[in-house]
Design a protein around this motif. Sequence first.
Motif, PDB file in Angstrom:
ATOM      1  N   UNK A  80       0.829  -1.200   0.000  1.00 31.17           N
ATOM      2  CA  UNK A  80       0.000   0.000   0.000  1.00 31.17           C
ATOM      3  C   UNK A  80       0.866   1.252   0.000  1.00 31.17           C
ATOM      4  N   UNK A  81       0.636   2.098  -0.992  1.00 30.58           N
ATOM      5  CA  UNK A  81       1.366   3.348  -1.207  1.00 30.58           C
ATOM      6  C   UNK A  81       2.852   3.124  -1.497  1.00 30.58           C
ATOM      7  N   UNK A  82       3.219   1.920  -1.882  1.00 28.77           N
ATOM      8  CA  UNK A  82       4.593   1.626  -2.278  1.00 28.77           C
ATOM      9  C   UNK A  82       4.840   2.245  -3.653  1.00 28.77           C
ATOM     10  N   UNK A  83       6.009   2.812  -3.861  1.00 28.69           N
ATOM     11  CA  UNK A  83       6.323   3.505  -5.111  1.00 28.69           C
ATOM     12  C   UNK A  83       7.310   2.689  -5.945  1.00 28.69           C
ATOM     13  N   UNK A  84       6.802   2.137  -7.052  1.00 30.60           N
ATOM     14  CA  UNK A  84       7.611   1.368  -8.002  1.00 30.60           C
ATOM     15  C   UNK A  84       7.826   2.136  -9.305  1.00 30.60           C
ATOM     16  N   UNK A  85       7.333   3.357  -9.421  1.00 29.18           N
ATOM     17  CA  UNK A  85       7.220   4.054 -10.709  1.00 29.18           C
ATOM     18  C   UNK A  85       8.497   4.107 -11.543  1.00 29.18           C
ATOM     19  N   UNK A  86       9.650   4.284 -10.933  1.00 19.77           N
ATOM     20  CA  UNK A  86      10.879   4.434 -11.724  1.00 19.77           C
ATOM     21  C   UNK A  86      11.678   3.133 -11.811  1.00 19.77           C
ATOM     22  N   UNK A 115      -2.611  -3.845  -2.394  1.00 22.66           N
ATOM     23  CA  UNK A 115      -1.996  -2.868  -3.291  1.00 22.66           C
ATOM     24  C   UNK A 115      -2.710  -1.517  -3.326  1.00 22.66           C
ATOM     25  N   UNK A 116      -3.475  -1.198  -2.343  1.00 24.15           N
ATOM     26  CA  UNK A 116      -4.195   0.070  -2.355  1.00 24.15           C
ATOM     27  C   UNK A 116      -3.217   1.243  -2.501  1.00 24.15           C
ATOM     28  N   UNK A 117      -3.460   2.030  -3.545  1.00 22.63           N
ATOM     29  CA  UNK A 117      -2.684   3.236  -3.855  1.00 22.63           C
ATOM     30  C   UNK A 117      -1.201   2.970  -4.137  1.00 22.63           C
ATOM     31  N   UNK A 118      -0.896   1.757  -4.587  1.00 24.50           N
ATOM     32  CA  UNK A 118       0.459   1.428  -5.021  1.00 24.50           C
ATOM     33  C   UNK A 118       0.762   2.219  -6.288  1.00 24.50           C
ATOM     34  N   UNK A 119       1.967   2.758  -6.384  1.00 23.11           N
ATOM     35  CA  UNK A 119       2.350   3.586  -7.524  1.00 23.11           C
ATOM     36  C   UNK A 119       3.196   2.757  -8.479  1.00 23.11           C
ATOM     37  N   UNK A 120       2.680   2.600  -9.707  1.00 29.63           N
ATOM     38  CA  UNK A 120       3.395   1.850 -10.742  1.00 29.63           C
ATOM     39  C   UNK A 120       3.402   2.675 -12.024  1.00 29.63           C
TER      40      UNK A 120
END
Length: 190
Positions: free
Chosen positions: A149-155, A168-173
């Motif tokens: 939750x709220x984990x940032x994987x974007x880059x 995965x609520x609000x997970x950043x992909x």
Amino acid sequence: MEAALHQNKTFDTTDFSDQKLSDNEFINCEFINCNFSKSDFSSIDFLDCTFKNCNLSLAVLKNTGLKNISFTGCKLMGLDFSASNSFLFSMNFQDCMLDYSTFIYKKLKKTYFIDCSLKEVDFSNTDLSLAVFKNCDLSNATFVDCILEKTDFRTSRNYAFDPSENKIKRTKVSHTALAGLLQKFDLEIE
């Protein structure tokens, strides 16, 4: 190394490889260019310590206390962090190689992984809420029953996990990673 309390010390280019370092405690210490490969850290406590350009590959972490630790430019391959002491467990990693390591059942909330190689790392049953994976390679990393939750994987790249097997609520992909999240459906995405 004899049992002792080490405070505010710097260890530079010291070879601790293949040594048993039991009954030591390190508080606010800095380790620079040290070799800890295959060392036994069983029941040692590290508090507020930094490791820079050190090799800790295949070190034994049974009941090791890792409290507010910073790893920069370190080789941490094949470490079983799940065997370490969970009390106040907290670390951050920058420019590190953590391939083939294990974090099963660890709380890594708000942990930073920056410019790291995390190939085949096992994060099963790990709390990674609010963690940041910035520019990391997560090839074949395992995420099962994780809190993302709220984990940032974007880059980061090469990550894949089943959304139905993780929180995965609000997970950043990134949009380019969607194929890895839908992998179990065997879709042809163009």
